[in-house]
Design a protein around this motif. Structure first.
Motif, PDB file in Angstrom:
ATOM      1  N   LYS A   9       5.689 -14.746  -7.511  1.00 10.69           N
ATOM      2  CA  LYS A   9       5.965 -13.367  -7.931  1.00 10.69           C
ATOM      3  C   LYS A   9       5.221 -13.059  -9.223  1.00 10.69           C
ATOM      4  CE  LYS A   9      10.257 -11.728  -6.021  1.00 10.69           C
ATOM      5  NZ  LYS A   9      11.566 -11.129  -6.326  1.00 10.69           N
ATOM      6  N   TYR A  36      -4.987  -5.804  -1.920  1.00 11.59           N
ATOM      7  CA  TYR A  36      -4.848  -4.541  -2.618  1.00 11.59           C
ATOM      8  C   TYR A  36      -4.421  -4.835  -4.065  1.00 11.59           C
ATOM      9  CZ  TYR A  36      -5.182  -1.592   1.523  1.00 11.59           C
ATOM     10  OH  TYR A  36      -5.640  -0.936   2.635  1.00 11.59           O
ATOM     11  N   ARG A  43      -2.891   4.027  -8.941  1.00  7.92           N
ATOM     12  CA  ARG A  43      -2.497   3.966  -7.542  1.00  7.92           C
ATOM     13  C   ARG A  43      -2.863   2.636  -6.929  1.00  7.92           C
ATOM     14  NH1 ARG A  43      -3.874   9.990  -5.337  1.00  7.92           N
ATOM     15  NH2 ARG A  43      -3.306  11.069  -7.263  1.00  7.92           N
ATOM     16  N   LEU A  44      -2.179   2.314  -5.867  1.00  2.38           N
ATOM     17  CA  LEU A  44      -2.531   1.154  -5.069  1.00  2.38           C
ATOM     18  C   LEU A  44      -3.913   1.392  -4.449  1.00  2.38           C
ATOM     19  CD1 LEU A  44      -1.243  -1.510  -4.007  1.00  2.38           C
ATOM     20  CD2 LEU A  44      -0.455  -0.189  -2.032  1.00  2.38           C
ATOM     21  N   LEU A  46      -7.551  -0.546  -2.474  1.00  2.00           N
ATOM     22  CA  LEU A  46      -8.128  -1.701  -1.801  1.00  2.00           C
ATOM     23  C   LEU A  46      -9.053  -2.453  -2.744  1.00  2.00           C
ATOM     24  CD1 LEU A  46      -8.592  -3.263   0.888  1.00  2.00           C
ATOM     25  CD2 LEU A  46     -10.485  -1.682   1.318  1.00  2.00           C
ATOM     26  N   ARG A  49     -11.653  -6.914   1.575  1.00  2.90           N
ATOM     27  CA  ARG A  49     -11.211  -7.257   2.917  1.00  2.90           C
ATOM     28  C   ARG A  49     -12.038  -8.430   3.411  1.00  2.90           C
ATOM     29  NH1 ARG A  49     -12.367  -1.969   6.293  1.00  2.90           N
ATOM     30  NH2 ARG A  49     -11.782  -0.971   4.352  1.00  2.90           N
ATOM     31  N   TYR A  86      -1.438  -7.337  -4.011  1.00  3.04           N
ATOM     32  CA  TYR A  86      -0.756  -7.434  -2.724  1.00  3.04           C
ATOM     33  C   TYR A  86      -1.733  -7.915  -1.659  1.00  3.04           C
ATOM     34  CZ  TYR A  86       2.898  -4.519  -4.790  1.00  3.04           C
ATOM     35  OH  TYR A  86       3.888  -4.024  -5.591  1.00  3.04           O
ATOM     36  N   LYS A  90      -3.506  -6.948   9.049  1.00  3.01           N
ATOM     37  CA  LYS A  90      -3.530  -6.021  10.174  1.00  3.01           C
ATOM     38  C   LYS A  90      -3.837  -6.846  11.412  1.00  3.01           C
ATOM     39  CE  LYS A  90      -5.467  -2.022   9.496  1.00  3.01           C
ATOM     40  NZ  LYS A  90      -6.521  -0.954   9.369  1.00  3.01           N
ATOM     41  N   ALA A  94      -4.556  -3.525  15.939  1.00  2.00           N
ATOM     42  CA  ALA A  94      -3.406  -2.783  15.412  1.00  2.00           C
ATOM     43  C   ALA A  94      -3.852  -1.851  14.293  1.00  2.00           C
ATOM     44  CB  ALA A  94      -2.348  -3.742  14.900  1.00  2.00           C
ATOM     45  N   GLN A  95      -3.022  -0.870  14.018  1.00  2.00           N
ATOM     46  CA  GLN A  95      -3.337   0.082  12.959  1.00  2.00           C
ATOM     47  C   GLN A  95      -2.443  -0.102  11.745  1.00  2.00           C
ATOM     48  OE1 GLN A  95      -3.319   4.048  14.592  1.00  2.00           O
ATOM     49  NE2 GLN A  95      -4.314   3.393  16.479  1.00  2.00           N
ATOM     50  N   LYS A  96      -1.394  -0.901  11.899  1.00  2.00           N
ATOM     51  CA  LYS A  96      -0.390  -1.018  10.844  1.00  2.00           C
ATOM     52  C   LYS A  96      -0.716  -2.150   9.876  1.00  2.00           C
ATOM     53  CE  LYS A  96       3.801  -2.602  11.860  1.00  2.00           C
ATOM     54  NZ  LYS A  96       5.195  -2.580  12.389  1.00  2.00           N
ATOM     55  N   LEU A  97      -0.582  -1.866   8.575  1.00  2.74           N
ATOM     56  CA  LEU A  97      -0.729  -2.889   7.544  1.00  2.74           C
ATOM     57  C   LEU A  97       0.633  -3.495   7.253  1.00  2.74           C
ATOM     58  CD1 LEU A  97      -3.094  -1.313   4.854  1.00  2.74           C
ATOM     59  CD2 LEU A  97      -3.513  -3.430   6.112  1.00  2.74           C
ATOM     60  N   PHE A  99       2.381  -5.837   4.401  1.00  2.00           N
ATOM     61  CA  PHE A  99       2.130  -6.289   3.035  1.00  2.00           C
ATOM     62  C   PHE A  99       3.014  -7.475   2.667  1.00  2.00           C
ATOM     63  CE2 PHE A  99      -0.594  -3.123   0.987  1.00  2.00           C
ATOM     64  CZ  PHE A  99      -0.529  -2.064   1.887  1.00  2.00           C
ATOM     65  N   GLY A 100       2.485  -8.325   1.776  1.00  2.00           N
ATOM     66  CA  GLY A 100       3.304  -9.328   1.133  1.00  2.00           C
ATOM     67  C   GLY A 100       4.092  -8.695   0.002  1.00  2.00           C
ATOM     68  N   GLN A 101       4.918  -9.485  -0.676  1.00  5.81           N
ATOM     69  CA  GLN A 101       5.784  -8.937  -1.712  1.00  5.81           C
ATOM     70  C   GLN A 101       5.059  -8.725  -3.038  1.00  5.81           C
ATOM     71  OE1 GLN A 101       8.795 -12.070  -1.895  1.00  5.81           O
ATOM     72  NE2 GLN A 101       8.005 -12.678  -3.880  1.00  5.81           N
TER      73      GLN A 101
ATOM     74  N   GLN B  41       9.323  -5.654  -3.727  1.00  2.75           N
ATOM     75  CA  GLN B  41       8.771  -5.893  -2.397  1.00  2.75           C
ATOM     76  C   GLN B  41       7.453  -5.153  -2.220  1.00  2.75           C
ATOM     77  OE1 GLN B  41      11.631  -5.060   0.708  1.00  2.75           O
ATOM     78  NE2 GLN B  41      13.327  -5.930  -0.472  1.00  2.75           N
ATOM     79  N   GLY B  42       6.722  -5.529  -1.182  1.00  2.00           N
ATOM     80  CA  GLY B  42       5.519  -4.796  -0.852  1.00  2.00           C
ATOM     81  C   GLY B  42       5.847  -3.554  -0.049  1.00  2.00           C
ATOM     82  N   LEU B  99      -8.451   3.029  11.723  1.00  2.00           N
ATOM     83  CA  LEU B  99      -8.872   1.683  11.334  1.00  2.00           C
ATOM     84  C   LEU B  99      -9.700   1.687  10.049  1.00  2.00           C
ATOM     85  CD1 LEU B  99      -9.764   0.176  14.820  1.00  2.00           C
ATOM     86  CD2 LEU B  99      -7.621   0.027  13.556  1.00  2.00           C
TER      87      LEU B  99
END
Lengths: 109, 113
Positions: A9, A36, A43-44, A46, A49, A86, A90, A94-97, A99-101, B41-42, B99
């Motif tokens: 953490k 990220y 802001r968060l 990228l 990759r 972070y 993906k 898939a289109q969804k990311l 994330f880790g904590q 958390q993320g 994507l």
């Protein structure tokens, strides 16, 4: 199921020292992995990759499918690297990311 | 180019009240995402839109959360009624295509008391 684990953490290193932020993932297929970063009051965004195989701000990350890891490394830390990092995954097609904590990195002068 | 805009930036409400968040994506971005980020958390995806259609809302608590993107541009996320566990930062992101790289807004910090 897709899962991303960042075991630390908090991480604190001195300026000029090497940095490694750990990321492990769980996914049965061929994932796409990302890092990220969120700097203070920004802001968060990228950072990099795995498919790009590039170095951004001196950071690199190699996808190790055998160890299911995507650790972020920098040989010489700078104070401006202090931020929240972070790791994200993906799944193939898939289109969804997912994330880790997150790991809060602090670079001490 | 202007980034993703969100409002309000902060909101404090009591449990059982209603709240709405607004997001305006980057111009031309067809894909819009709402994430929930609980402290420590993320971000977790709540819902993804492609133009004005829902692509993925599998993690949206539909008994209390709703979202719409009627004209395929800006979007609202509503919570009704709010619970204490809804306290979080709500992030909006957009991308040119599903994507492609996601660009995040500044987030709305919700505190439910």
């Amino acid at each position: 199921a897709q899962r991303v684990t960042q075991p630390e953490k908090l991480l604190s290193v001195f300026k000029g020292a090497p940095v490694e932020l750990k990321c492990n993932y769980s996914y049965s297929g061929s994932p796409e992995l990302f890092w990220y970063v969120q700097y203070s009051r920004q802001r968060l965004q990228l950072l990099l990759r795995h498919i790009s195989r590039e170095s951004i701000k001196g950071f690199t990350a190699d996808l190790n499918k055998g160890e299911t890891s995507f650790h972020l490394k920098k040989p010489f830390a700078q104070e401006e690297d202090s931020a929240m990092y972070y790791c994200a995954l993906k799944g193939a097609g898939a289109q969804k990311l997912v994330f880790g904590q997150g790991t809060r990195l602090t670079i001490n002068p | 180019e202007a980034g993703v805009a969100q409002s309000p930036r902060y909101k404090i409400i009591e449990k059982r009240q209603s709240v709405a968040f607004w997001c305006n994506p980057i111009s031309g971005h067809a894909t819009l995402y709402w994430y929930q980020q609980i402290l420590g958390q993320g971000p977790k995806l709540l819902i993804q839109f492609q133009n004005n259609g829902v692509v993925d809302d599998s993690q949206l608590p539909k008994d209390r959360f709703s979202a719409e993107r009627l004209k395929g541009v800006d979007s609202t996320l509503k919570i009704q009624p709010a619970k204490l566990e809804d306290s979080a930062v709500y992030l909006c992101a957009s991308s040119l295509e599903p994507l492609k790289e996601q660009y995040f807004g500044p987030g709305t910090r919700l505190t439910v008391t």
